[in-house]
Design a protein around this motif. Structure first.
Motif, PDB file in Angstrom:
ATOM      1  N   TYR A   1      -6.090  -6.395   2.730  1.00 23.37           N
ATOM      2  CA  TYR A   1      -5.843  -6.783   1.384  1.00 23.37           C
ATOM      3  C   TYR A   1      -6.871  -5.744   0.828  1.00 23.37           C
ATOM      4  N   TYR A   2      -8.106  -5.633   1.262  1.00 22.02           N
ATOM      5  CA  TYR A   2      -8.868  -4.760   0.379  1.00 22.02           C
ATOM      6  C   TYR A   2      -8.577  -3.395   0.424  1.00 22.02           C
ATOM      7  N   GLU A   3      -7.715  -2.952   1.414  1.00 17.47           N
ATOM      8  CA  GLU A   3      -7.171  -1.569   1.525  1.00 17.47           C
ATOM      9  C   GLU A   3      -6.373  -1.302   0.361  1.00 17.47           C
ATOM     10  N   LEU A   4      -5.376  -2.390   0.221  1.00 23.99           N
ATOM     11  CA  LEU A   4      -4.558  -2.374  -0.979  1.00 23.99           C
ATOM     12  C   LEU A   4      -5.438  -2.422  -2.306  1.00 23.99           C
ATOM     13  N   GLN A   5      -6.240  -3.156  -2.516  1.00 24.05           N
ATOM     14  CA  GLN A   5      -6.941  -3.313  -3.750  1.00 24.05           C
ATOM     15  C   GLN A   5      -7.836  -1.975  -3.764  1.00 24.05           C
ATOM     16  N   PHE A   6      -7.892  -1.318  -2.931  1.00 27.15           N
ATOM     17  CA  PHE A   6      -8.835  -0.024  -2.851  1.00 27.15           C
ATOM     18  C   PHE A   6      -7.910   1.102  -3.836  1.00 27.15           C
ATOM     19  N   TRP A   7      -6.794   1.082  -3.382  1.00 24.82           N
ATOM     20  CA  TRP A   7      -5.808   1.890  -4.181  1.00 24.82           C
ATOM     21  C   TRP A   7      -5.871   1.583  -5.545  1.00 24.82           C
TER      22      TRP A   7
ATOM     23  N   ARG B   1     -10.840  11.904  -7.982  1.00 27.21           N
ATOM     24  CA  ARG B   1     -12.082  12.118  -7.927  1.00 27.21           C
ATOM     25  C   ARG B   1     -12.727  10.701  -7.923  1.00 27.21           C
ATOM     26  N   PHE B   2     -12.512   9.755  -8.803  1.00 27.23           N
ATOM     27  CA  PHE B   2     -13.001   8.459  -8.558  1.00 27.23           C
ATOM     28  C   PHE B   2     -12.816   7.938  -7.230  1.00 27.23           C
ATOM     29  N   TYR B   3     -11.821   7.964  -6.676  1.00 26.39           N
ATOM     30  CA  TYR B   3     -11.215   7.570  -5.436  1.00 26.39           C
ATOM     31  C   TYR B   3     -12.417   8.210  -4.216  1.00 26.39           C
ATOM     32  N   LEU B   4     -12.425   9.353  -4.349  1.00 26.10           N
ATOM     33  CA  LEU B   4     -13.475  10.018  -3.669  1.00 26.10           C
ATOM     34  C   LEU B   4     -14.869   9.780  -3.688  1.00 26.10           C
ATOM     35  N   LEU B   5     -15.317   9.584  -4.922  1.00 23.10           N
ATOM     36  CA  LEU B   5     -16.722   8.951  -5.098  1.00 23.10           C
ATOM     37  C   LEU B   5     -16.971   7.250  -4.434  1.00 23.10           C
ATOM     38  N   GLN B   6     -15.895   6.893  -4.715  1.00 25.24           N
ATOM     39  CA  GLN B   6     -15.983   5.565  -4.015  1.00 25.24           C
ATOM     40  C   GLN B   6     -15.871   5.334  -2.625  1.00 25.24           C
ATOM     41  N   ASP B   7     -14.878   6.142  -2.225  1.00 20.56           N
ATOM     42  CA  ASP B   7     -14.746   6.349  -0.498  1.00 20.56           C
ATOM     43  C   ASP B   7     -16.052   6.927   0.201  1.00 20.56           C
TER      44      ASP B   7
ATOM     45  N   GLU C   1       1.620  13.889  -8.989  1.00 26.14           N
ATOM     46  CA  GLU C   1       1.540  13.289 -10.472  1.00 26.14           C
ATOM     47  C   GLU C   1       0.216  12.762 -10.557  1.00 26.14           C
ATOM     48  N   LEU C   2      -0.465  12.310  -9.527  1.00 28.05           N
ATOM     49  CA  LEU C   2      -1.775  11.433  -9.404  1.00 28.05           C
ATOM     50  C   LEU C   2      -2.864  12.423 -10.311  1.00 28.05           C
ATOM     51  N   PRO C   3      -3.162  11.744 -11.442  1.00 31.64           N
ATOM     52  CA  PRO C   3      -4.319  12.581 -12.303  1.00 31.64           C
ATOM     53  C   PRO C   3      -5.634  12.805 -11.616  1.00 31.64           C
ATOM     54  N   LEU C   4      -6.191  14.063 -11.488  1.00 33.27           N
ATOM     55  CA  LEU C   4      -7.271  14.384 -10.849  1.00 33.27           C
ATOM     56  C   LEU C   4      -8.419  13.772 -11.078  1.00 33.27           C
TER      57      LEU C   4
ATOM     58  N   SER D   1       0.891  -1.363  -0.067  1.00 35.81           N
ATOM     59  CA  SER D   1      -0.028  -0.058   0.038  1.00 35.81           C
ATOM     60  C   SER D   1       1.141   1.395  -0.197  1.00 35.81           C
ATOM     61  N   MET D   2       1.863   1.114   0.738  1.00 32.48           N
ATOM     62  CA  MET D   2       2.968   2.400   0.838  1.00 32.48           C
ATOM     63  C   MET D   2       3.273   2.702  -0.587  1.00 32.48           C
ATOM     64  N   LYS D   3       3.796   1.588  -1.184  1.00 35.85           N
ATOM     65  CA  LYS D   3       4.414   1.779  -2.319  1.00 35.85           C
ATOM     66  C   LYS D   3       3.439   1.903  -3.583  1.00 35.85           C
ATOM     67  N   HIS D   4       2.191   2.132  -3.257  1.00 35.56           N
ATOM     68  CA  HIS D   4       1.252   1.667  -4.549  1.00 35.56           C
ATOM     69  C   HIS D   4       1.412   3.009  -5.317  1.00 35.56           C
ATOM     70  N   PRO D   5       1.360   3.199  -6.751  1.00 35.32           N
ATOM     71  CA  PRO D   5       1.454   4.325  -7.529  1.00 35.32           C
ATOM     72  C   PRO D   5       0.369   5.318  -7.173  1.00 35.32           C
ATOM     73  N   PHE D   6      -0.841   4.866  -6.571  1.00 34.84           N
ATOM     74  CA  PHE D   6      -1.838   6.002  -6.110  1.00 34.84           C
ATOM     75  C   PHE D   6      -1.407   6.831  -4.907  1.00 34.84           C
ATOM     76  N   VAL D   7      -0.715   6.105  -3.934  1.00 36.24           N
ATOM     77  CA  VAL D   7      -0.034   6.808  -2.831  1.00 36.24           C
ATOM     78  C   VAL D   7       1.221   7.770  -3.310  1.00 36.24           C
TER      79      VAL D   7
END
Length: 220
Positions: free
Chosen positions: A204-210, A39-45, A32-35, A19-25
């Motif tokens: 595991y699901y936290e990692l998959q969430f990213w 936005r998609f993360y925020l909607l799902q979160d 550099e994370l595309p907005l 999770s720490m090394k995931h590209p999203f994080v």
């Protein structure tokens, strides 16, 4: 003295490192994370946090311990008053309107994560259900603290980091860890095994969430 939560942390350490090394994080910190991905993360979160808050209430309704019940209800309300309020501020800034919220389907991983929480309570009971809550609190704190050392050049991303690096959030993490240790101390070996299993699965699901947010996951 080693606490039960230290054992949980060790059991999920490889997932947390991923999770720490995931590209999203990583890209959230670099800016550099595309907005569109954020936005998609925020909607799902938004969906997840609403269900997460209600899950606290569901556990509280099943417990016989008054202090545990009160604690879980307080945490549920605190989520609405603080973390979810921060999300609503993001929605305003990014002009995510009610129509977009209504038209955005729940992504497969968000759906599966919530189902995992609900199934843990229904099948395994209160202590494993509490353990299933912990990664969402604790992992986000560790990520927030790590990212805070460098910050992010994007104001939205820096505000996200600040949420999980503050004293208020740290206090809530300590409270949920204390409850988890208390439940483990009074539980059987079988119950502690189920607690660890629930904790690792949530990790595991936290990692998959990213990954879900990064690829803007769809059902087909």
């Amino acid at each position: 003295m080693t606490e039960f939560t230290d054992q949980l942390h060790q059991a999920a350490s490889s997932l947390w490192q991923k999770s720490m090394k995931h590209p999203f994080v990583q890209e959230l910190q670099s800016g550099e994370l595309p907005l569109a991905k954020f936005r998609f993360y925020l909607l799902q979160d938004r969906y997840y946090l609403n269900q997460f808050s209600e899950f606290h209430r569901a556990i509280a309704a099943k417990t016989d311990g008054q202090q545990t019940e009160q604690f879980l209800l307080e945490m549920a309300q605190d989520l609405k008053d603080s973390e979810m309020a921060v999300r609503e501020n993001f929605f305003k800034q990014l002009q995510i309107m009610p129509a977009e919220i209504a038209q955005t389907p729940v992504a497969p991983t968000a759906y599966a994560y919530v189902n995992h929480l609900q199934m843990t309570l229904a099948r395994d009971g209160i202590a494993p259900a509490v353990a299933a809550l912990v990664p969402c609190y604790w992992l986000y704190q560790e990520i927030g603290q790590k990212l805070a050392t460098g910050g992010s050049p994007v104001s939205y991303y820096q505000e996200w980091i600040d949420t999980y690096d503050g004293e208020w959030y740290a206090a809530n993490v300590q409270r949920i860890l204390q409850l988890t240790n208390t439940l483990a101390d009074s539980g059987s070996a079988d119950e502690r095994e189920k607690m660890q299993q629930a904790f690792v699965r949530s990790s595991y699901y936290e990692l998959q969430f990213w990954q879900m947010a990064y690829e803007q996951q769809e059902w087909a």
